[in-house]
Write a protein that holds these residues in place. Structure first.
Motif, PDB file in Angstrom:
ATOM      1  N   GLY A 149      -6.351  78.957  31.258  1.00  0.00           N
ATOM      2  CA  GLY A 149      -5.382  78.658  32.311  1.00  0.00           C
ATOM      3  C   GLY A 149      -4.169  79.555  32.193  1.00  0.00           C
ATOM      4  N   ALA A 150      -3.218  79.363  33.105  1.00  0.00           N
ATOM      5  CA  ALA A 150      -2.008  80.175  33.100  1.00  0.00           C
ATOM      6  C   ALA A 150      -0.956  79.641  32.144  1.00  0.00           C
ATOM      7  CB  ALA A 150      -1.421  80.254  34.509  1.00  0.00           C
ATOM      8  N   ARG A 151      -0.943  78.333  31.931  1.00  0.00           N
ATOM      9  CA  ARG A 151       0.079  77.725  31.076  1.00  0.00           C
ATOM     10  C   ARG A 151      -0.441  76.394  30.539  1.00  0.00           C
ATOM     11  NH1 ARG A 151       4.731  74.447  30.850  1.00  0.00           N
ATOM     12  NH2 ARG A 151       6.585  75.471  29.963  1.00  0.00           N
ATOM     13  N   ALA A 152      -0.127  76.096  29.305  1.00  0.00           N
ATOM     14  CA  ALA A 152      -0.567  74.834  28.719  1.00  0.00           C
ATOM     15  C   ALA A 152       0.454  74.372  27.691  1.00  0.00           C
ATOM     16  CB  ALA A 152      -1.931  74.979  28.067  1.00  0.00           C
ATOM     17  N   GLU A 153       0.664  73.054  27.648  1.00  0.00           N
ATOM     18  CA  GLU A 153       1.516  72.443  26.638  1.00  0.00           C
ATOM     19  C   GLU A 153       0.651  71.502  25.798  1.00  0.00           C
ATOM     20  OE1 GLU A 153       5.117  70.635  28.049  1.00  0.00           O
ATOM     21  OE2 GLU A 153       5.213  71.954  29.801  1.00  0.00           O
ATOM     22  N   PHE A 154       0.833  71.596  24.498  1.00  0.00           N
ATOM     23  CA  PHE A 154       0.038  70.742  23.606  1.00  0.00           C
ATOM     24  C   PHE A 154       0.964  70.073  22.603  1.00  0.00           C
ATOM     25  CE2 PHE A 154      -2.391  70.180  19.605  1.00  0.00           C
ATOM     26  CZ  PHE A 154      -3.290  69.246  20.069  1.00  0.00           C
ATOM     27  N   THR A 155       0.854  68.752  22.501  1.00  0.00           N
ATOM     28  CA  THR A 155       1.631  67.982  21.528  1.00  0.00           C
ATOM     29  C   THR A 155       0.699  67.547  20.418  1.00  0.00           C
ATOM     30  OG1 THR A 155       3.098  67.190  23.284  1.00  0.00           O
ATOM     31  CG2 THR A 155       3.164  66.019  21.185  1.00  0.00           C
ATOM     32  N   GLN A 156       0.940  68.087  19.240  1.00  0.00           N
ATOM     33  CA  GLN A 156       0.025  67.885  18.119  1.00  0.00           C
ATOM     34  C   GLN A 156      -0.049  66.426  17.668  1.00  0.00           C
ATOM     35  OE1 GLN A 156       0.658  70.622  14.901  1.00  0.00           O
ATOM     36  NE2 GLN A 156      -0.430  69.361  13.424  1.00  0.00           N
ATOM     37  N   SER A 157       1.084  65.738  17.624  1.00  0.00           N
ATOM     38  CA  SER A 157       1.104  64.371  17.088  1.00  0.00           C
ATOM     39  C   SER A 157       0.304  63.394  17.937  1.00  0.00           C
ATOM     40  CB  SER A 157       2.554  63.882  16.970  1.00  0.00           C
ATOM     41  OG  SER A 157       3.192  63.902  18.239  1.00  0.00           O
ATOM     42  N   THR A 158       0.169  63.682  19.223  1.00  0.00           N
ATOM     43  CA  THR A 158      -0.557  62.777  20.119  1.00  0.00           C
ATOM     44  C   THR A 158      -1.847  63.383  20.668  1.00  0.00           C
ATOM     45  OG1 THR A 158       0.788  63.551  21.992  1.00  0.00           O
ATOM     46  CG2 THR A 158       1.538  61.574  20.821  1.00  0.00           C
ATOM     47  N   ASN A 159      -2.161  64.632  20.276  1.00  0.00           N
ATOM     48  CA  ASN A 159      -3.342  65.325  20.799  1.00  0.00           C
ATOM     49  C   ASN A 159      -3.358  65.329  22.325  1.00  0.00           C
ATOM     50  OD1 ASN A 159      -4.948  66.538  18.799  1.00  0.00           O
ATOM     51  ND2 ASN A 159      -5.646  64.538  18.095  1.00  0.00           N
ATOM     52  N   TYR A 160      -2.181  65.596  22.899  1.00  0.00           N
ATOM     53  CA  TYR A 160      -2.023  65.547  24.356  1.00  0.00           C
ATOM     54  C   TYR A 160      -1.884  66.958  24.923  1.00  0.00           C
ATOM     55  CZ  TYR A 160       0.288  64.812  28.886  1.00  0.00           C
ATOM     56  OH  TYR A 160       0.637  64.852  30.216  1.00  0.00           O
ATOM     57  N   LEU A 161      -2.680  67.251  25.956  1.00  0.00           N
ATOM     58  CA  LEU A 161      -2.664  68.548  26.622  1.00  0.00           C
ATOM     59  C   LEU A 161      -2.175  68.384  28.052  1.00  0.00           C
ATOM     60  CD1 LEU A 161      -3.580  71.615  26.881  1.00  0.00           C
ATOM     61  CD2 LEU A 161      -5.759  70.695  27.716  1.00  0.00           C
ATOM     62  N   LEU A 162      -1.234  69.224  28.479  1.00  0.00           N
ATOM     63  CA  LEU A 162      -0.761  69.237  29.856  1.00  0.00           C
ATOM     64  C   LEU A 162      -0.870  70.653  30.398  1.00  0.00           C
ATOM     65  CD1 LEU A 162       0.644  68.089  32.388  1.00  0.00           C
ATOM     66  CD2 LEU A 162       2.833  68.577  31.267  1.00  0.00           C
ATOM     67  N   ALA A 163      -1.623  70.807  31.483  1.00  0.00           N
ATOM     68  CA  ALA A 163      -1.725  72.082  32.185  1.00  0.00           C
ATOM     69  C   ALA A 163      -1.240  71.839  33.606  1.00  0.00           C
ATOM     70  CB  ALA A 163      -3.158  72.599  32.171  1.00  0.00           C
ATOM     71  N   ALA A 164       0.092  71.927  33.794  1.00  0.00           N
ATOM     72  CA  ALA A 164       0.692  71.580  35.084  1.00  0.00           C
ATOM     73  C   ALA A 164       0.276  72.535  36.190  1.00  0.00           C
ATOM     74  CB  ALA A 164       2.219  71.556  34.953  1.00  0.00           C
ATOM     75  N   SER A 165      -0.072  73.764  35.843  1.00  0.00           N
ATOM     76  CA  SER A 165      -0.495  74.730  36.851  1.00  0.00           C
ATOM     77  C   SER A 165      -2.008  74.891  36.893  1.00  0.00           C
ATOM     78  CB  SER A 165       0.163  76.085  36.578  1.00  0.00           C
ATOM     79  OG  SER A 165      -0.118  76.527  35.266  1.00  0.00           O
ATOM     80  N   GLY A 166      -2.712  73.966  36.272  1.00  0.00           N
ATOM     81  CA  GLY A 166      -4.163  73.947  36.375  1.00  0.00           C
ATOM     82  C   GLY A 166      -4.861  74.692  35.256  1.00  0.00           C
ATOM     83  N   GLY A 167      -6.184  74.501  35.219  1.00  0.00           N
ATOM     84  CA  GLY A 167      -6.983  75.167  34.206  1.00  0.00           C
ATOM     85  C   GLY A 167      -8.387  74.621  34.184  1.00  0.00           C
ATOM     86  N   THR A 168      -9.147  75.073  33.206  1.00  0.00           N
ATOM     87  CA  THR A 168     -10.536  74.646  33.050  1.00  0.00           C
ATOM     88  C   THR A 168     -10.821  74.318  31.599  1.00  0.00           C
ATOM     89  OG1 THR A 168     -11.278  76.031  34.894  1.00  0.00           O
ATOM     90  CG2 THR A 168     -12.956  75.313  33.330  1.00  0.00           C
ATOM     91  N   VAL A 169     -11.418  73.152  31.364  1.00  0.00           N
ATOM     92  CA  VAL A 169     -11.889  72.765  30.038  1.00  0.00           C
ATOM     93  C   VAL A 169     -13.406  72.832  30.049  1.00  0.00           C
ATOM     94  CG1 VAL A 169     -12.091  70.893  28.355  1.00  0.00           C
ATOM     95  CG2 VAL A 169      -9.911  71.300  29.500  1.00  0.00           C
TER      96      VAL A 169
END
Length: 258
Positions: A149-169
């Motif tokens: 994707g173009a941008r991704a935020e990852f929070t390690q303590s909660t294993n949370y991924l946010l891709a506000a501008s989209g993406g593919t898993v």
């Protein structure tokens, strides 16, 4: 080769946290800053090292071409093929900037590798040693899962991924893409908004909608997709369309709908 101890050693300990290479070392832990040329201005707090620099603190080693750090502002930068190694973790970039003790930025071919994780992006930022923001041609691989994707935020303590501008898993059982995406990786649960598309070849399933919630794990061994708004789903030659669809995907490949 010159070595600078004392206050410069404390600066090395702070810089050793670059790229979140590890928690800050204790002030009394052995640390050093080496380079072909090292200078320190006691009045301004400015430390500059040039020519094959090496920073060591505890189990962390960082190398680069040039480094500067201000002991008063706690800001600094390392440039020139920066490599940071902490235990099994290796991080590289052309430039690493320490904005503050809680905000670190790596730019220019930034990469992180550790065990089965490999993350690359044009820019990587770490905040509070827990939240990582990757920007520009983001490509992450961990175990059997890949994110692009173009941008991704990852929070390690909660294993949370946010891709506000989209993406593919992409995982072993298929792909999940959307214009906006959230993921709870430990639970293998994903939420997508806008042109959501789910494909699971092992289950002969394909579906989509305006919003989709995908649950890969369930106590009964079934995966589940909840599709809303212009929802549609295929399995084999069967097609379903509705404003709201809940599709259960058993590991055997069978499909049930409510």
């Amino acid at each position: 080769m010159m070595k600078m101890k004392g206050r410069a050693a404390l600066a090395a300990a702070v810089l050793a946290a670059i790229l979140n290479a590890g928690t800050l070392q204790a002030a009394d832990e052995a640390s050093s800053l080496e380079g072909d040329s090292v200078s320190y201005d006691m009045a301004t707090g400015e430390i500059t090292a040039e020519g094959g620099i090496t920073l060591k603190s505890g189990t962390t080693t960082i190398t680069g071409a040039r480094a500067n750090y201000n002991t008063k502002t706690q800001q600094g930068e390392i440039t020139g093929g920066v490599v940071a190694v902490h235990d099994a973790m290796r991080r590289t970039a052309q430039t690493v900037t320490l904005e503050s003790a809680a905000a670190i930025h790596a730019t220019g071919g930034a990469e992180i590798t550790k065990d089965d994780l490999r993350l690359t992006a044009e820019k990587l930022s770490v905040f509070d040693q827990d939240r990582c923001v990757a920007e520009g041609n983001v490509h992450a691989v961990k175990a059997d899962k890949t994110f692009t994707g173009a941008r991704a935020e990852f929070t390690q303590s909660t294993n949370y991924l946010l891709a506000a501008s989209g993406g593919t898993v992409t995982a072993a059982d298929g792909t999940f893409s959307a214009n906006r995406m959230e993921g709870w990786l430990a639970e293998e649960r994903y939420h997508g908004e806008g042109s959501v598309h789910v494909v699971s070849p092992p289950r002969s399933f394909e579906g989509g909608g305006d919003t989709v919630d995908y649950f890969a794990k369930a106590e009964d061994g079934k995966g589940k997709c909840v599709l809303d708004g212009n929802a549609w789903a295929y399995q084999g030659n069967n097609m379903l369309k509705s404003h709201h669809l809940t599709v259960y995907l058993a590991n055997t490949g069978t499909l049930a709908v409510e």
